[in-house]
Design a protein around this motif. Structure first.
Motif, mmCIF file in Angstrom:
data_model
loop_
_atom_site.group_PDB
_atom_site.id
_atom_site.type_symbol
_atom_site.label_atom_id
_atom_site.label_comp_id
_atom_site.label_asym_id
_atom_site.label_seq_id
_atom_site.Cartn_x
_atom_site.Cartn_y
_atom_site.Cartn_z
ATOM 1 N N ASN A 108 4.107 -0.885 -7.684
ATOM 2 C CA ASN A 108 3.496 -0.025 -6.578
ATOM 3 C C ASN A 108 4.070 1.353 -6.655
ATOM 4 O OD1 ASN A 108 2.203 -2.156 -4.974
ATOM 5 N ND2 ASN A 108 4.099 -3.120 -4.779
ATOM 6 N N SER A 111 4.939 2.215 -0.604
ATOM 7 C CA SER A 111 5.968 1.156 -0.303
ATOM 8 C C SER A 111 5.266 0.388 0.892
ATOM 9 C CB SER A 111 7.049 1.929 0.482
ATOM 10 O OG SER A 111 6.646 2.773 1.408
ATOM 11 N N GLU A 112 4.179 0.792 1.191
ATOM 12 C CA GLU A 112 3.465 -0.318 2.257
ATOM 13 C C GLU A 112 1.874 -0.308 2.115
ATOM 14 O OE1 GLU A 112 5.067 0.639 6.093
ATOM 15 O OE2 GLU A 112 3.874 2.595 6.092
ATOM 16 N N PRO A 113 1.328 -1.420 2.857
ATOM 17 C CA PRO A 113 -0.235 -1.296 2.537
ATOM 18 C C PRO A 113 -0.649 -0.022 3.630
ATOM 19 C CG PRO A 113 0.546 -3.377 3.069
ATOM 20 C CD PRO A 113 1.682 -2.470 3.203
ATOM 21 N N PHE A 114 -1.902 0.547 3.187
ATOM 22 C CA PHE A 114 -2.373 1.488 3.808
ATOM 23 C C PHE A 114 -4.073 1.446 3.865
ATOM 24 C CE2 PHE A 114 -2.547 3.215 -0.570
ATOM 25 C CZ PHE A 114 -3.515 3.788 -0.576
ATOM 26 N N GLN A 222 -3.340 0.695 -4.058
ATOM 27 C CA GLN A 222 -3.255 -0.006 -2.637
ATOM 28 C C GLN A 222 -1.838 -0.871 -3.342
ATOM 29 O OE1 GLN A 222 -2.840 -0.669 0.063
ATOM 30 N NE2 GLN A 222 -4.618 -1.462 0.888
ATOM 31 N N TYR A 223 -1.234 -0.932 -2.094
ATOM 32 C CA TYR A 223 0.282 -1.636 -2.307
ATOM 33 C C TYR A 223 -0.126 -3.076 -2.597
ATOM 34 C CZ TYR A 223 4.472 -3.886 -0.703
ATOM 35 O OH TYR A 223 5.699 -4.425 -0.681
ATOM 36 N N ASN A 224 0.668 -3.858 -3.283
ATOM 37 C CA ASN A 224 0.559 -5.273 -3.705
ATOM 38 C C ASN A 224 2.022 -5.782 -3.416
ATOM 39 O OD1 ASN A 224 0.427 -7.651 -4.981
ATOM 40 N ND2 ASN A 224 -1.125 -6.885 -6.397
ATOM 41 N N PRO A 225 2.162 -6.706 -2.510
ATOM 42 C CA PRO A 225 3.540 -7.211 -2.348
ATOM 43 C C PRO A 225 3.903 -8.036 -3.637
ATOM 44 C CG PRO A 225 1.796 -8.497 -1.165
ATOM 45 C CD PRO A 225 1.233 -7.350 -1.446
ATOM 46 N N LYS A 229 8.389 -2.030 -7.302
ATOM 47 C CA LYS A 229 8.323 -0.647 -7.187
ATOM 48 C C LYS A 229 8.201 -0.057 -8.436
ATOM 49 C CE LYS A 229 8.625 3.046 -4.357
ATOM 50 N NZ LYS A 229 7.744 3.620 -3.607
#
Length: 273
Positions: A108, A111-114, A222-225, A229
């Motif tokens: 990632n 740091s967060e989805p958008f 895109q952010y992926n949990p 990082k």
């Protein structure tokens, strides 16, 4: 007298028989030794083959190769957050070259989805703009009437099919039809934004060949949990970024023609310094 002659003959016969038996046992021992040597050599050859195999295997992908993984993730982070003029020329090509090999090393860079469709499309506002010459893909999507949505695989596939069926790559960059341009933007925006598992199967080489013949838009990954990082980078340190690219070429497996491409890219890097 006859008894002595018979005794001598029997003695000679026994000696000859004993000698023949001893030679047979010696030959058997030699064959056994040869078999043991052949077995040992075969085992050594098998061991060497396994060793070379492990060496080759160690250079495959990022999953079990920490040196490859670290270099690839550093390059990926720089690509996603740094301004284009801060990047070595070889970084862009190198990243795309190793994307498939290092698919399991994706990390990632945010740091967060958008939501890419929530974009400031005021051309006078260049705050946090990745490339002043490239519009944000969210703004391009609004202009060309499509939505960036990784779940719409049929839309992505339709764009890929159109580009190939209509031979859009054969049109000159400054004389492409609006539909070729629109479908490439759909393809490129989703390619750069979505996880590879969310995309329909397509030839990565074809995409990057097309990329050279179209203007591109900018969009972050895109952010992926499920992912870690990416390591931090200093965008102003171009030498450190070049080193990361070199280490990626050194430790990661790549297509056969990667050496020629690397040399060409490094030449461009040196010309640009």
């Amino acid at each position: 007298m006859l008894a002595k002659i018979v005794f001598v003959l029997l003695s000679v016969f026994v000696m000859v028989a004993a000698s023949a038996l001893a030679q047979e046992e010696h030959d058997h021992d030699d064959h056994g030794h040869d078999d043991e040597m052949a077995s040992a050599l075969a085992e050594e050859d098998h061991h060497d083959h396994d060793h070379h195999g492990h060496d080759d295997e160690a250079k495959k992908g990022c999953a079990n190769n920490e040196l490859c993984k670290k270099a690839f993730q550093t390059v990926l982070m720089a690509h996603d957050i740094c301004e284009e003029e801060q990047l070595p020329v070889s970084l862009e090509v190198g990243l795309h070259m190793f994307e498939d090999t290092c698919e399991h090393g994706i990390c990632n860079s945010v740091s967060e989805p958008f939501d890419p469709m929530v974009a400031n499309c005021d051309h006078d506002d260049h705050d946090h703009d990745h490339d002043h010459d490239h519009e944000r893909c969210g703004c391009i999507a609004k202009e060309f009437g499509f939505v960036i949505d990784c779940n719409k695989t049929e839309v992505i596939q339709a764009a890929v099919d159109y580009l190939q069926d209509e031979n859009c790559i054969l049109e000159s960059k400054n004389n492409k039809t609006s539909e070729c341009i629109r479908n490439f933007y759909i393809f490129q925006a989703h390619h750069d934004f979505c996880a590879h598992d969310d995309l329909p199967a397509f030839n990565e080489v074809i995409f990057h060949a097309m990329e050279e013949h179209f203007d591109t838009c900018y969009i972050g990954r895109q952010y992926n949990p499920k992912l870690s990082k990416c390591p931090p980078v200093t965008c102003e340190d171009k030498e450190a970024l070049k080193k990361a690219v070199d280490e990626m070429y050194e430790h990661c497996e790549a297509p056969a023609n990667v050496t020629d491409l690397k040399e060409a890219d490094l030449t461009n890097d040196n010309d640009g310094v």
